[in-house]
Scaffold this motif. Structure first.
Motif, PDB file in Angstrom:
ATOM      1  N   ALA A  66       0.870  -1.231  -0.020  1.00  0.00           N
ATOM      2  CA  ALA A  66       0.063   0.209  -0.009  1.00  0.00           C
ATOM      3  C   ALA A  66       1.042   1.385   0.055  1.00  0.00           C
ATOM      4  CB  ALA A  66      -0.952   0.061   1.263  1.00  0.00           C
ATOM      5  N   ASN A  67       1.924   1.325   0.592  1.00  0.00           N
ATOM      6  CA  ASN A  67       2.787   2.285   0.857  1.00  0.00           C
ATOM      7  C   ASN A  67       3.593   2.479  -0.608  1.00  0.00           C
ATOM      8  OD1 ASN A  67       6.255   2.603   1.487  1.00  0.00           O
ATOM      9  ND2 ASN A  67       4.847   4.498   2.180  1.00  0.00           N
ATOM     10  N   ARG A  68       4.009   1.439  -1.194  1.00  0.00           N
ATOM     11  CA  ARG A  68       4.564   1.578  -2.529  1.00  0.00           C
ATOM     12  C   ARG A  68       3.741   1.934  -3.687  1.00  0.00           C
ATOM     13  NH1 ARG A  68       7.606  -4.336  -1.773  1.00  0.00           N
ATOM     14  NH2 ARG A  68       9.540  -3.410  -0.398  1.00  0.00           N
ATOM     15  N   SER A  69       2.591   1.914  -3.238  1.00  0.00           N
ATOM     16  CA  SER A  69       1.424   2.588  -4.363  1.00  0.00           C
ATOM     17  C   SER A  69       1.115   3.913  -4.174  1.00  0.00           C
ATOM     18  CB  SER A  69       0.136   1.669  -4.331  1.00  0.00           C
ATOM     19  OG  SER A  69      -0.542   1.984  -3.090  1.00  0.00           O
ATOM     20  N   GLY A  70       1.818   4.546  -3.326  1.00  0.00           N
ATOM     21  CA  GLY A  70       1.666   6.076  -2.918  1.00  0.00           C
ATOM     22  C   GLY A  70       1.238   6.415  -1.754  1.00  0.00           C
ATOM     23  N   ARG A  71       0.709   5.691  -0.957  1.00  0.00           N
ATOM     24  CA  ARG A  71      -0.127   6.182   0.242  1.00  0.00           C
ATOM     25  C   ARG A  71       0.952   6.091   1.375  1.00  0.00           C
ATOM     26  NH1 ARG A  71      -3.357   2.334  -1.940  1.00  0.00           N
ATOM     27  NH2 ARG A  71      -5.373   2.891  -2.741  1.00  0.00           N
ATOM     28  N   GLY A  72       1.103   6.973   2.187  1.00  0.00           N
ATOM     29  CA  GLY A  72       1.492   7.098   3.523  1.00  0.00           C
ATOM     30  C   GLY A  72       0.938   6.219   4.384  1.00  0.00           C
ATOM     31  N   VAL A  73       1.958   5.472   5.146  1.00  0.00           N
ATOM     32  CA  VAL A  73       1.693   4.453   6.547  1.00  0.00           C
ATOM     33  C   VAL A  73       2.220   4.765   7.531  1.00  0.00           C
ATOM     34  CG1 VAL A  73       1.372   1.907   6.850  1.00  0.00           C
ATOM     35  CG2 VAL A  73       1.040   2.469   4.546  1.00  0.00           C
ATOM     36  N   LEU A  74       1.626   5.090   8.761  1.00  0.00           N
ATOM     37  CA  LEU A  74       1.955   5.094   9.942  1.00  0.00           C
ATOM     38  C   LEU A  74       1.485   4.012  10.836  1.00  0.00           C
ATOM     39  CD1 LEU A  74       3.571   7.480  11.608  1.00  0.00           C
ATOM     40  CD2 LEU A  74       1.322   8.314  12.199  1.00  0.00           C
TER      41      LEU A  74
END
Length: 245
Positions: free
Chosen positions: A197-205
């Motif tokens: 999901a992060n690699r698709s452009g979303r930030g992940v915290l």
């Protein structure tokens, strides 16, 4: 902070905290869950928040996500100033900007996997119901989407919750101990989905007590007693499959 850095954290998924405090209770019973937190997270990063129980990790996640109001300081997420916002405004912010993944899934037991994702699309008015089957397929649930939560394993339920978090195309995904209730192999698969999901452009915290998980992050935030002790930058994040614990 440079003007360039300020611009970065105002973009979709960026986070900027200044002097953020959160106090529960009053008088002698008051507890400072957050105490003067400053934090900058550029958009599109995978960030892991580490710290012992009671260090303020989950409270930090909740104020960033607009679930709880801070009692002091300024919070800006995706360019939106959250300080002083009315509850209804915070609901709108969450719907438009944030996807949530929780340790214990929070699925509706009377809805199927497909319906648990579809209901978020309907409630928020964001995303496309027609895309839900493909989203569930992408998290490995092509043959389980019409099963109820009680018919799914813990790992499968967490996969549903990740699909639900992504269904509205948020700029930032907030994950609170997403592998805490899972075995090692299943936990790795969930981390891999969040990393994708992060690699698709979303930030992940992501909040976790697991130090090994920090290897997959671009940035590691260390918390203690409601404060940020240190922020480390990882120039070469590891693949989720290589994480051991």
């Amino acid at each position: 902070m440079s003007q360039e850095g300020q611009h970065e954290t105002t973009r979709r998924g960026g986070v900027r905290l200044r002097g953020v405090g959160k106090t529960y209770g009053t008088g002698e019973a008051a507890v400072d869950a957050l105490d003067g937190v400053d934090l900058d997270v550029p958009p599109g990063e995978m960030v892991v928040v580490l710290g012992p129980s009671g260090s303020g990790k989950t409270t930090l996640l909740n104020v960033i996500g607009g679930i709880e109001p801070a009692t002091a300081g300024d919070i800006r997420v995706s360019g939106v100033e959250l300080t002083g916002r009315a509850p209804r405004e915070l609901v709108g912010f969450r719907r438009e900007q944030i996807g949530f993944v929780f340790q214990f899934f929070n699925l509706v037991p009377t809805l199927t996997a497909r319906e648990n994702v579809e209901v978020i699309v309907e409630l928020t008015g964001r995303g496309d119901r027609r895309a839900v089957p493909g989203l569930l397929e992408s998290v490995g649930l092509a043959d389980r989407m019409d099963h109820f939560p009680a018919q799914l394993s813990g790992g499968q339920q967490q996969r549903v919750s990740i699909a639900r978090a992504l269904a509205t195309d948020p700029g930032l995904v907030l994950a609170d101990e997403p592998t805490g209730a899972l075995d090692v192999a299943t936990g790795k698969s969930v981390l891999a989905l969040l990393q994708e999901a992060n690699r698709s452009g979303r930030g992940v915290l992501m909040v976790t007590h697991n130090v090994s998980v920090a290897r997959i992050a671009h940035r590691v935030v260390h918390m203690h007693d409601g404060r940020v002790d240190a922020v480390e930058r990882n120039e070469s994040p590891a693949d989720a499959a290589s994480v051991s614990w």
